[in-house]
Structure formats: structure tokens, C-alpha cells
Design an enzyme around this catalytic site. Structure first.
Site, short mmCIF file in Angstrom:
data_model
loop_
_atom_site.label_atom_id
_atom_site.label_comp_id
_atom_site.label_asym_id
_atom_site.label_seq_id
_atom_site.Cartn_x
_atom_site.Cartn_y
_atom_site.Cartn_z
N CYS A 47 -6.17 -3.14 -2.70
CA CYS A 47 -4.38 -2.92 -2.63
C CYS A 47 -3.60 -3.44 -3.93
CB CYS A 47 -4.19 -3.32 -1.24
SG CYS A 47 -1.92 -3.97 -1.14
N CYS A 50 -1.72 -7.20 -2.87
CA CYS A 50 -2.15 -8.42 -2.77
C CYS A 50 -3.74 -8.55 -3.07
CB CYS A 50 -2.13 -8.92 -1.21
SG CYS A 50 -3.21 -8.23 -0.89
N CYS A 96 -2.35 -2.45 4.38
CA CYS A 96 -3.29 -3.20 4.17
C CYS A 96 -3.74 -4.13 5.31
CB CYS A 96 -2.70 -3.58 3.12
SG CYS A 96 -3.82 -5.56 2.35
N CYS A 99 -1.27 -8.31 3.11
CA CYS A 99 -0.18 -7.93 3.27
C CYS A 99 0.81 -7.35 3.92
CB CYS A 99 0.08 -7.84 1.74
SG CYS A 99 -0.39 -5.77 1.18
N CYS A 119 -5.86 9.13 4.11
CA CYS A 119 -5.47 9.45 3.37
C CYS A 119 -3.97 8.78 2.50
CB CYS A 119 -4.55 11.42 3.87
SG CYS A 119 -3.51 11.94 3.03
FE FE Z 1 -2.56 -5.59 -0.07
#
Ligand code: FE
Length: 137
Positions: A47, A50, A96, A99, A119
Site C-alpha cells: 500500500c 501505509c 487496504c 489504512c 484491477c
Molecule cells: Fe494501507
């Protein structure tokens, strides 16, 4: 190891305006413009906000969609999904799990044995080349 999720203010400082728009304002980068669309480099896609481990490079394939695509997450629970009824469509949004950042969408028309196509916006990802494909930290 305990991870602390940065605040939105910290995120805004750390991320580019485009990254912030995609991750925290449910944005989409224009197709064919992202850094990772055709990337084959081995590693772990984290991510961008984060650092959470999301997708391993060995799950990546060329979908022709204009966005990096993966056939499975890095591990069970590596991504969170929510129903997205925006833009006049019924889609499954991918976030995610740490976060809550918006990553992209998942579809059931994948070309590999999983049948799944994640995607994902390039700018929501950060490739960590120190993590070997198929492993997690
Ligand atoms: Fe994240």
C-alpha cells in the site's frame, strides 16, 4: 512488529495529490498512465499509504485494461472488499485492510485459474523489491 497507521494529515504530506485523491477520495488514475502497468520486476506491492503487503509480483498479469492486474492477494486477508454502487455500476471495491485506502476493484473475469482479476491503481501501490515473490514479511 506493530504498525501505526498514519493520520490523514500525515498521509496528505507523504502522498502526491494524485495518490491522495485515489486512495482517500475514491479516485481512479487514467488508464495506461500508471507506473506499474507493465512492470515485471519481482517483489511485493505494498500500500502506497501505509506499507501493508497487498500483492506479490507473481500474481501480476497483463490484462490489457490499462491498470496493473493481479489474480490473487498476497495472503488471505491481504485486501478488504466492499460493495461499490457508484458510477451507475455494481462493483466490488478493493481497499487496504490496514489504512482503508481505496486501491481499485475486483472482477470475476480473470484469465488464470483463480478466475479473479484485481484491477488496481498504480499510484496506490509501492513495489518493494526486497521481498521475494510468493513470500510475505
Ligand atoms: Fe494501507
Amino acid at each position: 512488529m506493530e504498525h501505526v497507521v498514519p493520520s490523514r494529515d500525515e498521509m496528505k504530506k507523504k502522498l502526491t495529490p494524485e495518490q491522495y485523491r485515489v486512495l482517500f477520495e475514491h479516485g481512479t488514475e487514467p488508464p495506461g498512465t500508471g507506473a506499474y502497468e507493465h512492470t515485471k520486476t519481482p517483489g511485493m506491492y505494498r500500500c502506497a499509504a501505509c506499507g501493508y503487503e497487498l500483492f506479490s509480483s507473481d500474481a501480476k498479469f497483463d490484462s490489457g485494461s490499462g491498470w496493473p492486474s493481479f489474480d490473487r492477494p498476497a495472503h488471505a486477508g491481504a485486501v478488504a472488499t466492499v460493495v461499490d454502487s457508484s458510477a451507475g455500476m455494481q462493483r466490488t471495491e478493493v481497499r487496504c485492510p490496514r489504512c482503508g485506502g481505496h486501491l481499485g476493484h475486483v472482477f470475476t473475469d480473470g484469465p488464470t485459474e483463480t478466475g479473479t482479476r484485481y484491477c488496481i491503481n498504480s499510484c496506490a501501490l509501492k513495489l518493494d523489491e526486497t521481498v521475494p515473490p510468493g513470500t510475505t514479511e
